[in-house]
Write a protein that holds these residues in place. Structure first.
Motif: not given
Length: 158
Positions: A110-127
């Motif tokens: 669950p923690m790795s899935k949460y961190l992956a979602r956070q990274a995807a959100r951050k990448a989307a925001r930066e994009g």
């Protein structure tokens, strides 16, 4: 000749302790010790009874004898023979595998899935930010070109 001042032991120890890795490791050990109680409770309260419903909860009594006659007293001391206590080894191995599975499926995954979602959100925001910046740059170039065209000069000429 000037004497070089050697760092004393206390300064070296202080520098060692203040490194980020050492502090992170200390925090991990403390959290791990506290987390052990949670994992042990899950294993003892949920997993072991489920396994016990299928078979036995304690494998400690299973053994083989290398040299007969094998006699072991109630407190576990060997009176005669050479017993191989393979049940306790199997029990410890199963306990390890069950504990590792509980930690992985209830904590790590669950923690790795949460961190992956956070990274995807951050990448989307930066994009999105890059698209906005590129769009603003394009708009500014168009405004510049329009102003230059109004003055009668072509784009790129001043």
């Amino acid at each position: 000749m000037s004497a070089k001042k050697e760092p004393n032991v206390w300064q070296g120890f202080k520098a060692f302790l203040m490194r980020g890795n050492v502090v992170d490791l200390a925090v991990a050990v403390v959290i791990g010790a506290a987390f052990t109680n949670i994992v042990n409770s899950i294993v003892k309260g949920i997993i072991n009874p489920v396994v016990g419903a299928i078979g036995t909860q304690s494998l400690d009594n299973y053994s083989s004898c290398l040299k007969d006659p094998c006699r072991v007293s109630a407190d576990g001391t060997v009176q005669s023979g050479v017993p191989i206590m393979w049940g306790s080894v199997l029990g410890a191995t199963l306990s390890f595998v069950i504990t590792a599975a509980v930690v992985y499926f209830l904590m790590v995954l669950p923690m790795s899935k949460y961190l992956a979602r956070q990274a995807a959100r951050k990448a989307a925001r930066e994009g999105t930010k890059e698209v906005v910046e590129v769009t603003e740059l394009e708009v500014l170039k168009e405004i510049r070109d329009a102003l230059l065209a109004q003055r009668g000069a072509g784009p790129g000429e001043r």
